[in-house]
Design an enzyme around this catalytic site. Sequence first.
Site: not given
Ligand code: NG1
Length: 411
Positions: A41, A133, A179
């Site tokens: 985050h 993931l 990601d």
């Molecule tokens: P997740 O929910 O694990 O795919 C999301 C965000 C990341 C990052 C994380 C928290 C998207 C595509 N991914 O990942 O950018 O903020 O939460 O660290 O929104």
Amino acid sequence: MTMSGPAAQAKSLREAFVGRFGESPSHTTRAPGRVNLLGEHIDYNDLPVLPMAIQREAKLVFRPRNDSIVRIHNLSAEFEDVEFEIRPGVAKSEAGHWANYCKAPADELARRFAIWRGFDAVIESTVPVASGLSSSSALVNAVGLTLAYLNEIETEPLPLAEVMAEAERYTGTRGGGMDQAISMAGRANCAAKISFAPLRITHLAIPNDWSFIIADTGVRAEKSGNRQATYNRRRQECEDALRAVGAAVVAAEMTHQPVDSYPALLAGIGVHAALALGEDVLDGHLARRFRHVMTEANRVREAADLLLSADLEGFGALMDASHGSLHSDYHVSSPELDELVGIAREGGAVGARLTGAGFGGCTVSLADRGAVDGVLEAMTSQYFEPRGLAADLDNHLFVAIPSAGAEINEL
Ligand code: NG1
């Protein structure tokens, strides 16, 4: 001899393509999911993070078309076929529909470039859905790289990843860029320190005897609805906290540079002064969110050094501290995530934390290679068997293989 793993997957994708479209596919594209090791985050605050790409991936076989239509058949019966025309303003499917992750890159690329060539594809993803993931970015990157390649536009990993990060906002999440960057640009056997604005990546080799174990709570962390709203609210809270602390920095004349971003704040006054100021000027949940952002940024900085010096225990301690902060200050953990983290630690892991956005999904635990079996056994007997999830254990519990980023190949 029977085929298994990636070879069998490629064969079934090709066979499904012939069955569906009546001819052979010409190319294949893959884009991996990722596990974030530290830095949760904070990517959307433009602060560095430390993920690695994993062996679970979205893979498609495709054949170019001579028009602007994209047709994608998913090997999993759970997901219905997708068909749309490439143009700026592609009409969205209902919130949470998987088609939006295919449409997102087409919409964004069409806004930026004169792309027109579509394709037919069969796709399969081995990244568990809604589990932290990054199944979503694997899909966005796989479709985005395919379109970029076919239309002869930008295919360098980092610039394309930046476009894909923007593209995924089409789905409604105001995500950061972690990601898409690690899925495009990851390197085998390495984690990566990724910094933003400008996007940069430094590959860091993972010591041979370190193992990262991924365990899925089985509680889906869906990217739509409540979870999306909470995620976007956290982002807003971080912006509000920065505005208040930045104003205090300026009022106290602590720096003469503008404090318009988290990196500017840290460059201007350093993490300790920022933490102290946060305690002074922020209250309640904003103070907690700000403290998580500052301490997590500091952990990423320390973690990169510990990785280089192969300090297993030190790195594990940072993962534990990160989980504590995500639980108590950022309020994104869940009882199941906390339980799996506790079992991992008792089973012999040197550190464990939730990974991804939280609210369900996966944990990542670090163990010396010799201690992996103990951790897997503890999790199996104490978490997965009592819940009746042991039959599908491979999908819930596996050791991550640090993998290479997205690629496209002729068949
Ligand atoms: P997740 O929910 O694990 O795919 C999301 C965000 C990341 C990052 C994380 C928290 C998207 C595509 N991914 O990942 O950018 O903020 O939460 O660290 O929104």
